[in-house]
Write an enzyme that holds these catalytic residues in place. Structure first.
Site, PDB file in Angstrom:
ATOM      1  N   LYS A 111      -9.267 -11.581 -18.030  1.00  0.00           N
ATOM      2  CA  LYS A 111      -8.780 -10.376 -18.717  1.00  0.00           C
ATOM      3  C   LYS A 111      -9.934  -9.394 -18.960  1.00  0.00           C
ATOM      4  CE  LYS A 111      -4.328 -10.967 -19.664  1.00  0.00           C
ATOM      5  NZ  LYS A 111      -3.728 -11.782 -18.742  1.00  0.00           N
ATOM      6  N   LYS A 194      -0.631 -18.354  -7.243  1.00  0.00           N
ATOM      7  CA  LYS A 194       0.621 -18.809  -7.863  1.00  0.00           C
ATOM      8  C   LYS A 194       1.630 -17.677  -7.968  1.00  0.00           C
ATOM      9  CE  LYS A 194      -0.326 -17.667 -12.615  1.00  0.00           C
ATOM     10  NZ  LYS A 194       0.125 -17.778 -13.958  1.00  0.00           N
ATOM     11  N   LYS A 197       4.532 -13.078 -12.875  1.00  0.00           N
ATOM     12  CA  LYS A 197       5.024 -11.705 -13.042  1.00  0.00           C
ATOM     13  C   LYS A 197       3.890 -10.715 -12.854  1.00  0.00           C
ATOM     14  CE  LYS A 197       5.694 -13.646 -17.544  1.00  0.00           C
ATOM     15  NZ  LYS A 197       6.636 -14.360 -18.309  1.00  0.00           N
TER      16      LYS A 197
END
Ligand code: TYM
Length: 330
Positions: A111, A194, A197
């Site tokens: 992040k 993977k 969203k």
């Protein structure tokens, strides 16, 4: 009876990764364990969503959970922000968590790289809130996908540390759980990594037949194997992993054999895969659409869940306050 808990951030619809990573195990466990399933709306605040978006996402995710087969008469389904006891436990856990270990968490480091303008304290202490979510119900088993392994490791560490600091044996160390014998990682069909969203490669349970087909037909492939029994490169292995999960064994074996004998036609395989994904999603999709129309029912379910979850959470908190040395008449 052992306690099981799992949760999801309400930041979009449920996708196949969520289903096979966590929801499926949970649905299977709800009749044997004392089960809690919650919608992690506090966690979603790290991205500063609009209030209207939170309201809608929470409602949608609730309908989607129920449509997957979670039975509100058996399991306790609740919204995280309805159980304020979790926030108090989060505060206590923050006091025992060290900056260095929080900064080393991979998802935090990601992040920091991907959103340098919004590296907030909530992101840093995400593992503390997740640990609070779990140990507030003293859960022993947590159905999660492979991507949550590090957060689970932190939750165990914080449970252990609390016990050590106060010289008690109060919190069990929560174990990750999966319906198969190893942690599940549902791949994206866009080549690597993977399904997720934020990765923009998800197939959602609510997707209609046409959308599913379009997404699957776009899956990355190559020009095919040139020698028998060749190792599958990642994009191809991902396609097979997906097929192994949603299709019959005989279908999987058929295409695997075609691959091993260099006769595979990826177009045919994708068509079959899209059909099987649609077969799997169609009944769930119908139930989601039905449930979304019944706002009153959804509200009743979340009220009932909040009540049950709060009752259990306040018991834990009463004990925790006493262990820490605070007044326990909570
Ligand atoms: P979240 O919202 O990203 O995902 C919810 C669940 O879906 C699983 N999952 C996957 N599993 C396999 N393959 C995939 N491609 C895939 N994508 C998602 C996740 O592993 C997860 O189990 N931090 C959590 C939410 C949370 C939580 C908790 C979970 C907060 N507190 C306490 C369990 C217990 C999260 O962001 O999941």
């Amino acid at each position: 009876m052992e306690t099981v808990l799992s949760g999801i951030r309400p930041t979009g619809n449920l996708h196949l990764g969520n289903y096979f990573g966590a929801v499926k195990s949970f649905v299977q466990m709800q009749y044997e364990y004392n089960c809690y399933f919650f919608i992690a709306d506090w966690h979603s605040l790290t991205t500063h969503p609009h209030p209207e978006n939170i309201r809608n996402s929470v409602k949608t995710i609730l309908a989607e959970y129920l449509a997957c087969g979670i039975d509100p008469e058996k399991a306790t389904i609740y919204v995280q922000s309805d159980v304020r006891e979790v926030a108090e436990l989060y505060l206590y856990l923050n006091m025992n968590a060290y900056l260095g270990e929080l900064e080393r968490v991979t998802s935090f480091k990601d992040k920091v790289r991907s959103q340098p303008d919004n590296v907030n304290a909530g992101l840093l202490t995400y593992p503390c809130l997740m640990a609070a979510d779990i140990i507030i119900h003293r859960a022993a088993k947590v159905p999660v996908g492979k991507d949550q392994e590090q957060n689970m490791e932190m939750a165990r560490k914080f449970a252990r540390r609390f016990n050590q600091i106060y010289g008690v044996d109060y919190f069990p160390e929560p174990a990750s759980y999966s319906f198969s014998d190893k942690a599940v990682k549902i791949p994206g069909l866009d080549g690597s990594g993977k399904m997720g969203k934020s990765e923009g490669n998800a197939i959602y349970l609510i997707d209609d037949e046409k959308t599913i087909k379009k997404k699957v037909m776009r899956a990355v492939t190559d020009s095919g194997p040139t020698e028998p029994n060749a190792e599958k490169p990642e994009p191809i292995a991902n396609l097979f992993t997906m097929m192994e999960i949603v299709s019959d064994k005989s279908t999987y074996d058929h295409f695997n054999e075609l691959y091993n004998t260099c006769q595979i036609r990826y177009g045919d395989m994708k068509k079959q895969l899209a059909e099987d994904i649609n077969l799997f999603c169609a009944p769930i999709r119908e139930r989601i659409l039905e449930l979304l129309k019944d706002e009153e029912h959804l509200q009743k379910v979340s009220l009932l869940g909040a009540e049950k979850a709060r009752e259990n959470a306040s018991k834990t908190l009463r004990d925790v306050r006493e262990i820490i040395g605070f007044k326990s008449d909570y």
